[in-house]
Design a protein around this motif. Structure first.
Motif, short mmCIF file in Angstrom:
data_model
loop_
_atom_site.label_atom_id
_atom_site.label_comp_id
_atom_site.label_asym_id
_atom_site.label_seq_id
_atom_site.Cartn_x
_atom_site.Cartn_y
_atom_site.Cartn_z
N ARG A 187 -15.82 19.16 -13.90
CA ARG A 187 -16.67 18.42 -12.95
C ARG A 187 -18.16 18.69 -13.18
O ARG A 187 -18.97 18.52 -12.29
N LEU A 188 -18.52 19.07 -14.38
CA LEU A 188 -19.92 19.31 -14.71
C LEU A 188 -20.46 18.16 -15.55
O LEU A 188 -19.79 17.67 -16.45
N GLU A 189 -21.70 17.74 -15.23
CA GLU A 189 -22.34 16.67 -16.00
C GLU A 189 -23.62 17.21 -16.62
O GLU A 189 -24.41 17.89 -15.96
N PRO A 190 -23.87 16.93 -17.91
CA PRO A 190 -25.09 17.39 -18.57
C PRO A 190 -26.27 16.48 -18.22
O PRO A 190 -26.12 15.25 -18.15
N LEU A 191 -27.42 17.08 -18.03
CA LEU A 191 -28.65 16.35 -17.76
C LEU A 191 -29.76 16.83 -18.67
O LEU A 191 -29.79 18.00 -19.08
N ARG A 192 -30.68 15.92 -18.94
CA ARG A 192 -31.90 16.27 -19.67
C ARG A 192 -33.07 15.61 -18.98
O ARG A 192 -33.05 14.41 -18.68
N SER A 193 -34.11 16.39 -18.72
CA SER A 193 -35.33 15.85 -18.12
C SER A 193 -36.48 16.04 -19.10
O SER A 193 -36.72 17.15 -19.58
N ARG A 194 -37.19 14.95 -19.39
CA ARG A 194 -38.36 15.01 -20.26
C ARG A 194 -39.62 14.67 -19.47
O ARG A 194 -39.66 13.66 -18.77
N GLN A 207 -42.47 18.12 -22.74
CA GLN A 207 -41.50 19.19 -22.61
C GLN A 207 -40.19 18.62 -22.09
O GLN A 207 -40.16 17.57 -21.44
N GLU A 208 -39.10 19.32 -22.36
CA GLU A 208 -37.81 18.88 -21.86
C GLU A 208 -36.99 20.06 -21.38
O GLU A 208 -37.14 21.19 -21.86
N THR A 209 -36.11 19.78 -20.41
CA THR A 209 -35.24 20.78 -19.81
C THR A 209 -33.82 20.26 -19.83
O THR A 209 -33.58 19.08 -19.55
N HIS A 210 -32.86 21.12 -20.16
CA HIS A 210 -31.44 20.77 -20.11
C HIS A 210 -30.75 21.63 -19.06
O HIS A 210 -31.03 22.84 -18.94
N TRP A 211 -29.84 21.03 -18.33
CA TRP A 211 -29.05 21.80 -17.37
C TRP A 211 -27.78 21.00 -17.03
O TRP A 211 -27.56 19.91 -17.55
N LYS A 212 -26.96 21.55 -16.13
CA LYS A 212 -25.73 20.88 -15.71
C LYS A 212 -25.63 20.88 -14.20
O LYS A 212 -26.01 21.85 -13.53
N PHE A 213 -25.11 19.79 -13.67
CA PHE A 213 -24.84 19.65 -12.25
C PHE A 213 -23.33 19.63 -12.01
O PHE A 213 -22.57 19.11 -12.85
N ARG A 214 -22.91 20.14 -10.86
CA ARG A 214 -21.52 19.95 -10.42
C ARG A 214 -21.43 18.62 -9.69
O ARG A 214 -22.30 18.28 -8.89
N THR A 215 -20.38 17.87 -9.95
CA THR A 215 -20.29 16.52 -9.42
C THR A 215 -19.34 16.43 -8.23
O THR A 215 -18.45 17.26 -8.04
N TYR A 216 -19.55 15.37 -7.44
CA TYR A 216 -18.73 15.09 -6.26
C TYR A 216 -18.51 13.60 -6.13
O TYR A 216 -19.44 12.80 -6.29
N SER A 217 -17.29 13.22 -5.82
CA SER A 217 -17.02 11.91 -5.26
C SER A 217 -17.05 12.08 -3.74
O SER A 217 -17.10 13.21 -3.22
N ALA A 218 -16.98 10.97 -3.02
CA ALA A 218 -16.93 11.06 -1.57
C ALA A 218 -15.70 11.85 -1.12
O ALA A 218 -15.77 12.69 -0.21
N PHE A 219 -14.56 11.61 -1.76
CA PHE A 219 -13.34 12.32 -1.42
C PHE A 219 -13.50 13.82 -1.64
O PHE A 219 -13.09 14.65 -0.81
N GLN A 220 -14.10 14.21 -2.76
CA GLN A 220 -14.28 15.63 -3.07
C GLN A 220 -15.23 16.30 -2.09
O GLN A 220 -15.03 17.46 -1.71
N PHE A 221 -16.26 15.56 -1.67
CA PHE A 221 -17.17 16.19 -0.71
C PHE A 221 -16.51 16.34 0.66
O PHE A 221 -16.73 17.34 1.34
#
Length: 265
Positions: A187-194, A207-221
């Protein structure tokens, strides 16, 4: 392109996201009055992951007694400096969302908020539950937590892109954020911000930053909320922060703002 944590450059981050601060602050105050224990006067507000302090200062200007923390020393220093320059005060300290501790002799809060998907930095269910429990314990009965996050549509795996452009005192910042499809197992999604920063003298910094978010559907939340019984969901909105525009906690729209009220025992 320089690889760098964008939280280490709070001024550029702040330029990009500060535009909506008054709208968000007004929304928080209306939610406090409508769903919390609002008395018509500013009370005590708590902001986990307060970042550059944009809402810290705005709420202090409106008469709120503000407390908050962040894990980034650079962000906290920036927040403290802007408070000092504006002749306002707030109680700020270094801490982490998954295991924060309130300073001694802290009174319960009327309002807490954590917007713009910061909650999704918590990458395990236990961390998310622990954070919500701690915030609930920090609120007085009837106090509210306003929580904003992006929901994920697992049926439509695609690369998504968001772009913001803002300028302050001749410094122009362009932020491009790209999100890749989620790993359904973790349930992790990769992100990149420039960030592209253009200065008045013509200099350009990227500059750029990479990180990961944990994801949710409405049901999961909803499943997560069932693990934190001290909270009840009392309203849903979206990232326009319009108090008169409500929505359901479902997957029809990705950007959601939930108003959670601590139950009165």
């Amino acid at each position: 392109m320089e690889e760098r944590d964008w939280y280490d450059t709070p001024h550029y981050y702040d330029i990009v996201f500060d535009e909506d601060t008054p709208t968000e602050a007004t929304f928080l105050e209306v939610m406090h009055q409508r769903h919390g224990r609002g008395s018509g006067k500013p009370g005590r507000v708590f902001e986990p992951a307060c970042g550059s302090g944009r809402l810290v200062l705005e709420m202090a200007r409106r008469g709120w007694r503000v407390s908050g923390f962040d894990r980034s020393e650079a962000m906290l220093e920036y927040a403290r400096r802007r408070l000092k320059d504006a002749d306002h005060r707030a109680r700020l300290w270094t801490d982490v969302m998954e295991d924060f501790t309130l300073p001694e002799n802290t009174q319960t809060f009327d309002l807490a908020h954590c917007l713009v998907s910061t909650f999704k930095y918590l990458q395990a269910e236990s961390e998310a539950v622990g954070f919500l429990d701690r915030v609930g314990n920090a609120l007085g009965p009837g106090g509210i937590l306003v929580l904003g996050l992006h929901l994920t549509d697992y049926q439509k795996p695609a690369v998504t892109h968001e772009r913001w452009v803002a300028e302050r005192e001749g410094v122009k910042v362009t932020c491009n954020t790209r999100t890749w499809p989620v790993d359904k197992r973790t349930r992790l999604e990769p992100l990149r911000s420039r960030l592209k920063v253009e200065f008045p003298d013509g200099a350009v910094r990227q500059q750029e930053t990479h990180w990961k978010f944990r994801t949710y559907s409405a049901f999961q939340f909803r499943a997560l909320l069932r693990k934190v019984p001290q909270f009840q969901l009392v309203a849903c909105h979206d990232f326009h922060h319009d108090p008169e525009s409500t929505r359901r906690l479902d997957d029809s729209y990705s950007d959601i703002v939930l108003v959670l009220r601590r139950r009165v025992e």
